[in-house]
Scaffold this active site. Sequence first.
Site, mmCIF file in Angstrom:
data_model
loop_
_atom_site.group_PDB
_atom_site.id
_atom_site.type_symbol
_atom_site.label_atom_id
_atom_site.label_comp_id
_atom_site.label_asym_id
_atom_site.label_seq_id
_atom_site.Cartn_x
_atom_site.Cartn_y
_atom_site.Cartn_z
ATOM 1 N N THR A 132 0.461 -1.309 0.308
ATOM 2 C CA THR A 132 -0.048 0.139 0.024
ATOM 3 C C THR A 132 0.572 1.315 0.163
ATOM 4 O OG1 THR A 132 -1.143 1.692 1.404
ATOM 5 C CG2 THR A 132 -0.077 -0.459 2.363
ATOM 6 N N ASP A 133 0.314 2.361 -0.836
ATOM 7 C CA ASP A 133 0.683 3.945 -0.175
ATOM 8 C C ASP A 133 1.210 4.272 1.620
ATOM 9 O OD1 ASP A 133 -1.770 4.772 0.142
ATOM 10 O OD2 ASP A 133 -1.413 5.940 -1.929
ATOM 11 N N GLU A 134 0.407 3.906 1.907
ATOM 12 C CA GLU A 134 0.453 3.877 3.093
ATOM 13 C C GLU A 134 1.312 4.257 4.008
ATOM 14 O OE1 GLU A 134 -3.102 3.725 5.483
ATOM 15 O OE2 GLU A 134 -4.508 3.580 4.132
ATOM 16 N N TYR A 158 -2.405 -0.281 10.860
ATOM 17 C CA TYR A 158 -2.536 -1.130 9.425
ATOM 18 C C TYR A 158 -1.311 -1.181 8.635
ATOM 19 C CZ TYR A 158 -2.820 -1.504 4.800
ATOM 20 O OH TYR A 158 -3.139 -1.914 3.430
ATOM 21 N N LYS A 162 1.931 -3.573 7.433
ATOM 22 C CA LYS A 162 1.781 -3.837 5.718
ATOM 23 C C LYS A 162 4.039 -3.290 6.100
ATOM 24 C CE LYS A 162 0.060 -4.779 2.951
ATOM 25 N NZ LYS A 162 -1.138 -5.958 2.652
HETATM 26 P P1 NAD Z 1 -9.611 -7.064 1.863
HETATM 27 O O1 NAD Z 1 -9.942 -6.957 3.505
HETATM 28 O O2 NAD Z 1 -11.593 -6.928 1.234
HETATM 29 O O3 NAD Z 1 -9.505 -8.676 1.707
HETATM 30 C C1 NAD Z 1 -8.560 -9.635 2.497
HETATM 31 C C2 NAD Z 1 -8.809 -10.748 2.000
HETATM 32 O O4 NAD Z 1 -7.739 -11.368 2.410
HETATM 33 C C3 NAD Z 1 -10.124 -11.172 2.968
HETATM 34 O O5 NAD Z 1 -10.792 -12.526 1.196
HETATM 35 C C4 NAD Z 1 -10.031 -12.186 4.244
HETATM 36 O O6 NAD Z 1 -10.628 -13.094 4.165
HETATM 37 C C5 NAD Z 1 -9.087 -12.357 3.327
HETATM 38 N N1 NAD Z 1 -7.509 -12.791 4.565
HETATM 39 C C6 NAD Z 1 -7.457 -12.430 5.907
HETATM 40 N N2 NAD Z 1 -6.707 -12.837 6.409
HETATM 41 C C7 NAD Z 1 -6.399 -13.802 5.837
HETATM 42 C C8 NAD Z 1 -5.044 -14.997 6.105
HETATM 43 N N3 NAD Z 1 -4.937 -14.980 7.941
HETATM 44 N N4 NAD Z 1 -5.133 -16.376 5.956
HETATM 45 C C9 NAD Z 1 -5.765 -16.167 4.412
HETATM 46 N N5 NAD Z 1 -6.552 -15.578 4.021
HETATM 47 C C10 NAD Z 1 -6.729 -14.182 5.146
HETATM 48 O O7 NAD Z 1 -8.684 -6.157 1.382
HETATM 49 P P2 NAD Z 1 -8.530 -5.547 -0.290
HETATM 50 O O8 NAD Z 1 -9.066 -3.933 0.081
HETATM 51 O O9 NAD Z 1 -9.107 -7.165 -0.617
HETATM 52 O O10 NAD Z 1 -6.994 -5.624 0.055
HETATM 53 C C11 NAD Z 1 -5.964 -6.361 -0.347
HETATM 54 C C12 NAD Z 1 -5.171 -6.463 -0.012
HETATM 55 O O11 NAD Z 1 -4.368 -5.378 -0.927
HETATM 56 C C13 NAD Z 1 -4.165 -5.992 0.894
HETATM 57 O O12 NAD Z 1 -3.229 -6.560 1.158
HETATM 58 C C14 NAD Z 1 -4.394 -4.398 0.986
HETATM 59 O O13 NAD Z 1 -3.355 -4.657 2.313
HETATM 60 C C15 NAD Z 1 -3.846 -4.309 -0.177
HETATM 61 N N6 NAD Z 1 -4.359 -2.624 -0.925
HETATM 62 C C16 NAD Z 1 -5.333 -2.578 -0.510
HETATM 63 C C17 NAD Z 1 -5.986 -0.871 -1.249
HETATM 64 C C18 NAD Z 1 -7.599 -1.194 -0.658
HETATM 65 O O14 NAD Z 1 -7.885 0.227 -1.458
HETATM 66 N N7 NAD Z 1 -7.941 -1.519 -0.331
HETATM 67 C C19 NAD Z 1 -4.566 -0.391 -1.028
HETATM 68 C C20 NAD Z 1 -3.660 -1.311 -1.848
HETATM 69 C C21 NAD Z 1 -3.063 -1.917 -1.312
HETATM 70 O O1 DAU Z 2 -4.020 3.943 0.393
HETATM 71 C C1 DAU Z 2 -4.477 2.631 0.139
HETATM 72 C C2 DAU Z 2 -5.164 1.934 2.108
HETATM 73 O O2 DAU Z 2 -6.403 2.837 1.618
HETATM 74 C C3 DAU Z 2 -5.330 0.119 1.659
HETATM 75 O O3 DAU Z 2 -3.829 0.135 1.880
HETATM 76 C C4 DAU Z 2 -6.218 0.256 3.085
HETATM 77 O O4 DAU Z 2 -6.166 -0.973 2.604
HETATM 78 C C5 DAU Z 2 -7.500 0.738 2.547
HETATM 79 O O5 DAU Z 2 -8.406 -0.078 3.515
HETATM 80 C C6 DAU Z 2 -7.356 2.133 2.074
HETATM 81 O O6 DAU Z 2 -7.010 2.999 3.422
HETATM 82 P P1 DAU Z 2 -7.959 4.171 3.550
HETATM 83 O O7 DAU Z 2 -8.199 4.373 5.284
HETATM 84 O O8 DAU Z 2 -6.907 5.608 2.540
HETATM 85 O O9 DAU Z 2 -9.030 4.077 3.610
HETATM 86 P P2 DAU Z 2 -10.758 4.323 4.032
HETATM 87 O O10 DAU Z 2 -11.992 4.177 2.503
HETATM 88 O O11 DAU Z 2 -11.229 3.617 5.088
HETATM 89 O O12 DAU Z 2 -10.882 6.063 4.047
HETATM 90 C C7 DAU Z 2 -10.607 6.748 2.944
HETATM 91 C C8 DAU Z 2 -10.307 8.001 3.441
HETATM 92 O O13 DAU Z 2 -11.753 8.211 4.135
HETATM 93 C C9 DAU Z 2 -10.223 8.498 4.636
HETATM 94 O O14 DAU Z 2 -9.335 9.560 5.008
HETATM 95 C C10 DAU Z 2 -11.098 8.262 5.858
HETATM 96 C C11 DAU Z 2 -11.843 8.604 5.536
HETATM 97 N N1 DAU Z 2 -13.219 8.390 5.846
HETATM 98 C C12 DAU Z 2 -13.483 6.818 6.207
HETATM 99 C C13 DAU Z 2 -14.759 6.077 6.582
HETATM 100 C C14 DAU Z 2 -14.667 4.707 6.830
HETATM 101 C C15 DAU Z 2 -14.561 9.138 6.172
HETATM 102 O O15 DAU Z 2 -14.350 10.146 6.289
HETATM 103 N N2 DAU Z 2 -15.260 8.468 6.897
HETATM 104 C C16 DAU Z 2 -15.474 7.523 6.859
HETATM 105 O O16 DAU Z 2 -16.473 6.512 7.465
#
Ligand code: NAD
Ligand code: DAU
Length: 378
Positions: A132-134, A158, A162
């Site tokens: 992730t970019d985080e 989180y 990562k």
């Molecule tokens: P998600 O929470 O939707 O899905 C995560 C999946 O992993 C689920 O299906 C869960 O059951 C499975 N899982 C959790 N713990 C596990 C374990 N111990 N063993 C096997 N499976 C397990 O997450 P997502 O948003 O699809 O993110 C997927 C990946 O991409 C993550 O690694 C996250 O850090 C990364 N990522 C997400 C975003 C985003 O914006 N969502 C951005 C950048 C990177």
């Molecule tokens: O940047 C990549 C990341 O993006 C991934 O690594 C994470 O897995 C993914 O969950 C996401 O993280 P964020 O914290 O950026 O996503 P979220 O959707 O939770 O929040 C997006 C922005 O909106 C953040 O600045 C927090 C804000 N927010 C979020 C929620 C849930 C609100 O203002 N209100 C809300 O209720």
Amino acid sequence: MILVTGGAGFIGSSLVRHLLRTLDEPVVNLDKLTYAGNLQNLASVWADRRHVFVHGDIADGALIAGVFAEHQPRAVLNLAAESHVDRSIRDPDSFVQTNVVGTFRLLETAHAYWAALPRERQDRFRFLQVSTDEVYGSLDSAAPPASESSPYAPNSPYAASKAAADHLVRSFHRTYGLPVVTTNCSNNYGPYQFPEKLIPLAIHRALAGEAIPVYGDGGNVRDWLYVDDHCEAIARVLAGGRPGETYNIGATNEVANIALVKLLCGILDEERPRRDGASYAQQITFVTDRPGHDRRYALDAGKIGRELGWTPRESFATGLRKTVRWYLDDQDWVKNVTTGAYRDWIARQYGASADHPQGDHSGRRNGNAALSAHQGRI
Ligand code: NAD
Ligand code: DAU
């Protein structure tokens, strides 16, 4: 054979669909099915015999070793993770367990498997870590976007988990020669995203006539990328990424949260006008900020463009509208995904009085029944 972990989640399920659509190769999909894992996400590939689902934990070394021995993958794409920042603030334990210990176990097992492969298969093998970019931390408004050489400065549990995983991945390359590649991606959006994340949460709550919570002053900035573009980028890195390298994946699409939520409300006003004719924007409510809330993320994704020719296809305007339409059309998915765990979480996060879409809990049970059937068939 490609091993995908976390393939029942939001991005993982999109990636599994993408791989099966674009490659003539089987995919083993290993997922623990936490609250975020949903087999309904895989409905369109469930009958595809190239898709093998395994219910398991990446931290279970014996199980993982068995999967490697049986399926002999040429690559591991590690997406399994606890992914929601707010949950990591309340309960960091599971983030360390899955994101750090789980990734370590997966690496250790992959390394033992890889070390015993013949040279030619060793050279072709890849361990691709989806990150992730985080990990780069919060940027000032005038700072340049983070590049692959920017220092890590994670701020939430989180992000720290990562970052720790990324460092372990790097160490397995430098120390043991395991051919790893790491991708650091910005915020994804699109269909099948669990409705705890901002975009699906805002859509839900708008439609339910509830407050749409915006943290702090709404000025926090994220770089939004359509999920299919992320999956295409992962596939490019798998095919052509250089071992030991990292690749940023972003859309150069920085949007403040309040602007995003207003955009969503505008699309909903057109697609599903409120009965009283007022805008959904009336429901926007500023709430207490997230502790340690990173102000801005922005990524320099030039390297993947230069080296691998990837750029995003979807514009934000079309991607956001497609996403809203998908959630409007797939209210059944929304209902099924709304598990008891989600309800408890919402109540704790937004107050016990918070109303939210009520799940009938059958999605989870259906999922498990479907899982047994699938395992029986394979
Ligand atoms: P998600 O929470 O939707 O899905 C995560 C999946 O992993 C689920 O299906 C869960 O059951 C499975 N899982 C959790 N713990 C596990 C374990 N111990 N063993 C096997 N499976 C397990 O997450 P997502 O948003 O699809 O993110 C997927 C990946 O991409 C993550 O690694 C996250 O850090 C990364 N990522 C997400 C975003 C985003 O914006 N969502 C951005 C950048 C990177
Ligand atoms: O940047 C990549 C990341 O993006 C991934 O690594 C994470 O897995 C993914 O969950 C996401 O993280 P964020 O914290 O950026 O996503 P979220 O959707 O939770 O929040 C997006 C922005 O909106 C953040 O600045 C927090 C804000 N927010 C979020 C929620 C849930 C609100 O203002 N209100 C809300 O209720």
